[in-house]
Design an enzyme around this catalytic site. Sequence first.
Site, mmCIF file in Angstrom:
data_model
loop_
_atom_site.group_PDB
_atom_site.id
_atom_site.type_symbol
_atom_site.label_atom_id
_atom_site.label_comp_id
_atom_site.label_asym_id
_atom_site.label_seq_id
_atom_site.Cartn_x
_atom_site.Cartn_y
_atom_site.Cartn_z
ATOM 1 N N GLY A 125 0.983 -1.169 -0.022
ATOM 2 C CA GLY A 125 0.727 0.224 -0.452
ATOM 3 C C GLY A 125 0.727 0.856 0.375
ATOM 4 N N THR A 126 2.396 1.630 0.210
ATOM 5 C CA THR A 126 2.862 2.414 0.975
ATOM 6 C C THR A 126 3.473 2.460 -0.739
ATOM 7 O OG1 THR A 126 3.661 1.823 2.825
ATOM 8 C CG2 THR A 126 4.989 3.028 2.038
ATOM 9 N N CYS A 146 2.479 2.427 14.021
ATOM 10 C CA CYS A 146 4.102 2.523 13.419
ATOM 11 C C CYS A 146 4.334 3.131 14.405
ATOM 12 C CB CYS A 146 3.953 3.468 12.413
ATOM 13 S SG CYS A 146 3.444 3.331 11.167
HETATM 14 C C1 LIG Z 1 -1.617 -0.572 5.870
HETATM 15 C C2 LIG Z 1 -1.957 1.072 5.745
HETATM 16 C C3 LIG Z 1 -1.574 1.664 4.437
HETATM 17 C C4 LIG Z 1 0.232 0.576 3.683
HETATM 18 O O1 LIG Z 1 0.023 -0.560 3.650
HETATM 19 P P1 LIG Z 1 1.693 -1.748 3.170
HETATM 20 O O2 LIG Z 1 1.379 -2.552 2.797
HETATM 21 O O3 LIG Z 1 1.646 -1.763 5.358
HETATM 22 O O4 LIG Z 1 2.778 -0.060 2.964
HETATM 23 C C5 LIG Z 1 -1.681 2.561 4.028
HETATM 24 N N1 LIG Z 1 -2.461 2.867 4.300
HETATM 25 C C6 LIG Z 1 -3.805 2.731 5.096
HETATM 26 C C7 LIG Z 1 -4.940 3.452 5.398
HETATM 27 C C8 LIG Z 1 -2.614 1.073 5.442
HETATM 28 O O5 LIG Z 1 -4.284 1.005 7.031
#
Ligand SMILES: *Cc1c(COP(=O)(O)O)cnc(C)c1O
Length: 393
Positions: free
Chosen positions: A75-76, A327
């Site tokens: 997601g990042t 985090c």
């Molecule tokens: C967990 C999360 C992310 C990051 O996703 P990752 O796959 O861990 O990098 C981004 N936005 C929101 C709202 C999240 O909950």
Amino acid sequence: MNTKDKFYYFDNNATTRIAPEVLEAMMPFLTDFWGNPSSAYGFGEKINQYIVKAREQLAALINAEPENIVFTSCGTESNNTAFHTALNSNPKKRHVLTTAVEHSTNIAHGKHLQRQGYQITFLPVEPDGSLDLCLLTDSIREDTAIVSVMWANNETGVVLPIEEIAAICRVRGVPFHTDAVQVAGKIPIDVQTNQVDFLSLSSHKLYAPKGTGILYIKPGTPFSPYLFGGGQEKGRRGGTENVAGIVGFGKAAEMALADIGDHSEDRKLRDKLESGLMSAIPGTVRNGAKEPRLPNTSYLAFEGVEAEAMLIGLDQLGICVSAGSACKTGAIEPSHVLTAMGIKSALAKSSIRFSLGRYNREEEVDFLLEKVPEVVKKIRAASPQTRLKELGI
Ligand SMILES: *Cc1c(COP(=O)(O)O)cnc(C)c1O
């Protein structure tokens, strides 16, 4: 920690358990089907077919066309790519409009861009976590390259009006990105009604393993790659595909779509926990609006109780919860989300997020309803204020 010990997992907004069906779908790609999907021979081509299928499964989840889905590593990466592509597709525009309650991915990226000379606006929110759309509209500038607003907040669960925000951005001719990571599998996502330009999802919030994401890109939206490489993802994202992860994510998307419903059962369980704790523990307040809110999230502040002490006390009972975003755990600072909502620091530091998921059972909620009030009572009894009060000071 011994994972065979009974534990009570109420931190599904941080990550989710891998569904057995997802693991089963992935296994062949960790064993016999280990080829490179880009290879020209049949062994590669066969593996590529499973990526094609996963892309269709993810497209179905958000009602998009498969060719508009780009697989990423998380997601990042998807969130970072959206900012990157908007700024690089239109180098004269150097302003990013986002909110102060975004996931740390957007906050940290925004701050990095500020250091590089870009202008970033982090819009404040209302005390209930909602966003003033007039303020948003007024904050769009001539040089705004992208607007990014999360669909649902990972800490409070508050759902923002993405359809309206997308419409505002469309009228103003600014690309709009939404971080929908917390929404997938909880409320329906339809990119035909919610005409966003970019949308991010992450595998591990949807019962698939960590390490895969998607970025949806609306047809016609300018795109400039973030990772260059061997032409994978039609040149939009280089790097040999995480085949097993992608296949698992596809299966997870298929399961989420089949189960989308109204989540009234999840809501019932969450509401039982929330109202039970609020009535059993005096001085408990909910952070964020009651509705519209994700059906699984409850973010409660227990007055006079340090969240860290709560986390330790609950952990000893095998209860996994979070004090704000993952985090932030272990840090003394109050959550940036609660700060942006104007919640007083003391209350913010007393806040615990409970996030339920597919595998939570009512007996587990009952266990929490029995134990959490005891832990709060113990911590309150041990606090210096209590002792001072007892001494009449
Ligand atoms: C967990 C999360 C992310 C990051 O996703 P990752 O796959 O861990 O990098 C981004 N936005 C929101 C709202 C999240 O909950």
